[in-house]
Design a protein around this motif. Structure first.
Motif, short mmCIF file in Angstrom:
data_model
loop_
_atom_site.label_atom_id
_atom_site.label_comp_id
_atom_site.label_asym_id
_atom_site.label_seq_id
_atom_site.Cartn_x
_atom_site.Cartn_y
_atom_site.Cartn_z
N LYS A 97 5.13 4.53 -9.09
CA LYS A 97 4.42 3.82 -10.15
C LYS A 97 4.23 2.34 -9.83
N ASN A 98 5.19 1.76 -9.13
CA ASN A 98 5.11 0.34 -8.81
C ASN A 98 5.91 0.04 -7.55
N ALA A 99 5.84 -1.21 -7.10
CA ALA A 99 6.51 -1.60 -5.86
C ALA A 99 8.02 -1.50 -5.97
N ASP A 100 8.57 -1.85 -7.13
CA ASP A 100 10.03 -1.78 -7.29
C ASP A 100 10.53 -0.35 -7.14
N GLU A 101 9.80 0.59 -7.71
CA GLU A 101 10.20 1.99 -7.61
C GLU A 101 10.11 2.46 -6.15
N TYR A 102 9.07 2.01 -5.43
CA TYR A 102 8.92 2.36 -4.02
C TYR A 102 10.07 1.81 -3.19
N VAL A 103 10.36 0.53 -3.35
CA VAL A 103 11.41 -0.11 -2.57
C VAL A 103 12.78 0.53 -2.85
N GLU A 104 13.05 0.81 -4.11
CA GLU A 104 14.32 1.44 -4.46
C GLU A 104 14.45 2.82 -3.81
N SER A 105 13.36 3.60 -3.83
CA SER A 105 13.38 4.92 -3.22
C SER A 105 13.52 4.83 -1.71
N LEU A 106 12.84 3.86 -1.10
CA LEU A 106 12.92 3.68 0.35
C LEU A 106 14.34 3.31 0.78
N LEU A 107 14.96 2.41 0.04
CA LEU A 107 16.33 2.01 0.36
C LEU A 107 17.30 3.18 0.22
N GLU A 108 17.10 3.96 -0.82
CA GLU A 108 17.97 5.11 -1.05
C GLU A 108 17.82 6.14 0.08
N ARG A 126 6.54 10.94 5.06
CA ARG A 126 5.17 10.71 4.61
C ARG A 126 5.15 9.95 3.29
N LYS A 127 6.02 10.33 2.38
CA LYS A 127 6.03 9.69 1.07
C LYS A 127 6.35 8.20 1.16
N HIS A 128 7.24 7.84 2.07
CA HIS A 128 7.67 6.44 2.17
C HIS A 128 6.88 5.63 3.19
N SER A 129 5.93 6.27 3.88
CA SER A 129 5.09 5.54 4.83
C SER A 129 4.01 4.78 4.06
N LEU A 130 3.79 3.53 4.41
CA LEU A 130 2.73 2.76 3.77
C LEU A 130 1.37 3.28 4.21
N PRO A 143 0.83 -1.22 0.00
CA PRO A 143 0.00 0.00 0.00
C PRO A 143 0.85 1.27 0.00
N PHE A 144 1.66 1.43 -1.05
CA PHE A 144 2.57 2.57 -1.11
C PHE A 144 1.87 3.82 -1.64
N SER A 145 2.56 4.94 -1.51
CA SER A 145 2.01 6.22 -1.93
C SER A 145 1.82 6.27 -3.45
N PRO A 146 0.82 7.02 -3.92
CA PRO A 146 0.63 7.17 -5.37
C PRO A 146 1.78 7.91 -6.05
N ASP A 147 2.73 8.40 -5.25
CA ASP A 147 3.92 9.04 -5.82
C ASP A 147 4.77 8.04 -6.61
#
Length: 203
Positions: free
Chosen positions: A43-54, A131-135, A37-41
């Protein structure tokens, strides 16, 4: 939570919180639209995970506050972690805020709106990243429109409203998952094994 499709033998007595189970109108599967349940910021889970790790690898403050210390360390360490971890420009601004106003600022206020008290830009940026990285934590409404069953009195004893909300919603979710699995496979879930349930509110 582990779902078992057929009876198992156990030395532990399992009791189950019975929530009314009417004919389910749920689809055979309850798969969410996205795997997280990631932010609409994103596009997909891979993009979210990569941004979170960074973000988590680059932010020393995040690393310290979210895993590097225990809450008691703020009161027991010398010098104070509050003074050694939190930037000086944040501290003076934070200490001047009312607690409820501060919570609104951290969790709900529109960060794009200009505030009269001029919070540090670096703090606004940090909150925006958090906020952006919070599920997302919203509870999906029941598709059948049926209200969630109220917890039995003997189960709800000692619970504050927050805990009652959590337990009743999760119990309802467990029932809906079980109904969905039963509809999709033709096999009824007969046993639930709950690991790490604390006070075993669902047992």
């Amino acid at each position: 939570m582990l779902f078992l499709p057929r009876p198992i033998r156990s030395h532990f007595p399992f009791k189950f919180l019975r929530v009314s189970r009417t004919v389910s109108t749920l689809k055979p599967t309850m798969a969410p639209p996205t795997p997280l349940p990631f932010s609409p910021d994103f596009k997909n889970a891979d993009e979210y995970v990569e941004s979170l790790l960074e973000f988590s690898a680059a932010s020393t403050i995040f690393q310290t506050l979210c895993g590097g210390v225990h809450i008691l360390d703020f009161f027991t360490r010398e010098p104070s972690l509050y003074h050694t971890v939190i930037p000086a420009e944040w501290r003076s601004w934070l200490m001047a805020r009312d607690s409820m106003d501060l919570l609104d600022f951290l969790m709900r206020d529109d960060l794009e709106k200009v505030r009269e008290d001029n919070p540090p830009e670096s703090l606004i940026k940090y909150i925006r990243e958090i906020r952006k990285h919070s599920l997302r934590r919203t509870v999906a409404a029941r598709q059948d429109g049926e209200a969630i069953t109220k917890l039995p009195r003997h189960v709800a004893v000692g619970m504050i409203p927050k805990k009652m909300h959590e337990v009743s919603n999760f119990a309802d979710y467990v029932v809906r998952v079980a109904d969905s699995v039963s509809t999709g496979t033709g096999k009824e879930i007969t046993h639930y094994v709950d690991f790490g349930s604390g006070q075993n509110y669902l047992g």
